[in-house]
Design a protein around this motif. Structure first.
Motif, PDB file in Angstrom:
ATOM      1  N   ASN A   6       0.969  -1.222   0.116  1.00  0.00           N
ATOM      2  CA  ASN A   6       0.048   0.179   0.065  1.00  0.00           C
ATOM      3  C   ASN A   6       0.913   1.303  -0.144  1.00  0.00           C
ATOM      4  N   LYS A   8       0.214   4.433  -0.371  1.00  0.00           N
ATOM      5  CA  LYS A   8       0.028   5.669   0.321  1.00  0.00           C
ATOM      6  C   LYS A   8       0.371   5.512   1.773  1.00  0.00           C
ATOM      7  N   LYS A   9       0.182   4.110   2.336  1.00  0.00           N
ATOM      8  CA  LYS A   9       0.560   3.854   3.708  1.00  0.00           C
ATOM      9  C   LYS A   9       1.943   3.990   4.005  1.00  0.00           C
ATOM     10  N   ASN A  11       4.108   5.748   2.418  1.00  0.00           N
ATOM     11  CA  ASN A  11       4.863   6.929   2.249  1.00  0.00           C
ATOM     12  C   ASN A  11       4.351   7.750   3.214  1.00  0.00           C
ATOM     13  N   GLU A  12       3.416   7.374   4.097  1.00  0.00           N
ATOM     14  CA  GLU A  12       2.572   8.330   4.893  1.00  0.00           C
ATOM     15  C   GLU A  12       3.860   8.869   5.985  1.00  0.00           C
ATOM     16  N   ARG A  13       4.695   8.136   6.499  1.00  0.00           N
ATOM     17  CA  ARG A  13       5.770   8.223   7.482  1.00  0.00           C
ATOM     18  C   ARG A  13       6.631   9.494   6.834  1.00  0.00           C
ATOM     19  N   TYR A  15       5.569  12.136   4.797  1.00  0.00           N
ATOM     20  CA  TYR A  15       4.770  12.935   4.339  1.00  0.00           C
ATOM     21  C   TYR A  15       5.279  14.407   4.695  1.00  0.00           C
ATOM     22  N   THR A  16       5.606  14.617   5.844  1.00  0.00           N
ATOM     23  CA  THR A  16       5.922  16.056   6.134  1.00  0.00           C
ATOM     24  C   THR A  16       7.356  16.419   5.428  1.00  0.00           C
ATOM     25  N   LYS A  19       6.654  17.192   1.955  1.00  0.00           N
ATOM     26  CA  LYS A  19       6.054  18.423   1.499  1.00  0.00           C
ATOM     27  C   LYS A  19       7.058  19.571   1.555  1.00  0.00           C
ATOM     28  N   ILE A 346       4.999  -1.453   5.502  1.00  0.00           N
ATOM     29  CA  ILE A 346       3.734  -1.154   6.120  1.00  0.00           C
ATOM     30  C   ILE A 346       3.311  -2.501   7.036  1.00  0.00           C
TER      31      ILE A 346
END
Ligand SMILES: Cc1ncc(COP(=O)(O)O)c(C=O)c1O
Length: 367
Positions: A6, A8-9, A11-13, A15-16, A19, A346
């Protein structure tokens, strides 16, 4: 439910950090071949233990450009494993060379010297080992052999960022090593990306030129080149991921250890990793004659798997008529029986424990 992957999951960690990197590139106003690509190239070369790294648009073009930049005689032969992902073979064809398919070892799924030796002819100019699933080919042996026979070595390391042989990272052995940063890879971007590492300064400059219309001075074209540049945004994202690559690799190695400790080798064949080699487990797979039933059984339990790859390149319509399809029994056997199990950032210990339990249940039912 245990997903196979997954993104999306995964790459969540980051994220900041992503950005912030996006903002920095946007503010810079420089989107192609700028500071981020330059820095990533230096950092990745350093990580691999290579002198130079050249970022390109994807793994297929990393291979194509590397082959092209050696300027072999048109129609020369390059040895490739018959069970690789089709991109390896397409690159050889795109570069105007002849791929000579060579059977892999049935335990490591990688090229062997014995296999290579059977396929060498007077037209052979290079060996193209593929570090399949993240399990590296024993490069020390290949390099010695290539040196003795005056052959170039171009590695397909699309799945092997950080893998090691005799304590040295992949990317530091061959005349050219080609990487993919496709999003699912251990070092995955947020889009396409690729790179070539090498220790040869002149060759590195030629590749830099090839990736940019064959030009190193603006509006002066020395080669029939490509537009194949890693872009600034992907390079910025990759710099972030690279800082976490060892953590990603260690996590995958930890999950692989759980599989190794819990699965019965007499029921499920697992890829053999030579003592001198350290895999990065881009993919963890098992082999069984009951592959299709097992895949279905796991799916019914909410455990999702994948197959790398369901059909070997030789049997693809695109390559019809190019090869003798009777001559790859080992490769065919691997494709028929292989199943990739969940092994991602994940997943945790409990997920892998559940997969192992389901595999044991399946064997109990099937007997
Ligand atoms: C073994 C192998 N070689 C080459 C490639 C091509 O990489 P890309 O998808 O970045 O073009 C891939 C990845 O998909 C691969 O797995």
């Amino acid at each position: 439910m245990i997903e196979y992957e997954n993104l999306k999951k995964l790459n969540e960690r980051f994220y900041t950090e992503y950005k912030d990197a996006f903002g920095k590139v946007l503010d810079s106003g420089r989107f192609i071949l700028g500071q981020e690509v330059d820095s990533f190239e230096k950092e990745f070369a350093n990580y691999c233990g290579a002198k130079y790294c050249i970022g390109v648009a994807n793994g297929l073009e990393a291979l194509t450009i590397a082959i092209k930049a050696f300027e072999f005689k048109e129609g020369s032969e390059i040895i490739v494993p018959s069970n690789t992902y089709i991109a390896t073979i397409l690159a050889v064809i795109h570069a105007g060379m002849v791929p000579v398919l060579t059977e892999p070892d049935i335990l490591t799924y990688n090229l062997t010297l014995e296999g290579i030796e059977k396929k060498i002819t007077s037209k052979t100019v290079a060996i193209l080992p593929v570090h399949l699933y993240g399990n590296p080919v024993y490069m020390s042996e290949i390099m010695q052999y290539a040196h003795d026979y005056n052959l170039k070595v171009i590695e397909d390391a699309a799945q092997a960022h950080g893998a090691e042989v005799d304590g040295h990272k992949i990317g530091s052995f061959g005349d050219a090593t080609c990487f993919s940063f496709y999003p699912t890879k251990n070092l995955g971007a947020l889009g396409d990306g690729g790179a070539i590492t090498t220790d040869d300064c002149e060759f590195a400059n030629r590749i830099r030129s090839y990736r940019n219309y064959g030009s190193s001075i603006r509006y002066k074209n020395d080669y029939i080149g490509y537009n194949s540049r890693l872009d600034e945004l992907q390079a910025a994202f990759l710099r972030i991921k690279l800082r976490h690559l060892d953590e990603i690799t260690n996590h995958k190695r930890y999950l692989a250890k759980i599989y190794h400790e819990n699965l019965d080798e007499t029921q499920y064949i697992m890829q053999h990793i030579r003592e001198e080699c350290k895999s990065v487990f881009h993919v963890f797979n098992i082999r069984t004659n009951k592959r299709d039933r097992l895949k279905e059984y796991l799916a019914q339990k909410g455990i999702y798997t994948d197959i790398h790859y369901p059909t070997s390149p030789i049997h693809q319509k695109a390559l019809k008529g190019m090869f003798n399809t009777e001559l790859t029994p080992i490769s065919d056997e691997i494709h028929k029986t292989i199943l990739s199990l969940p092994i991602s950032l994940i997943h945790n210990e409990s997920d892998i424990g559940d997969v192992c339990d389901a595999l044991k249940e399946f064997e109990n039912i099937e007997g």
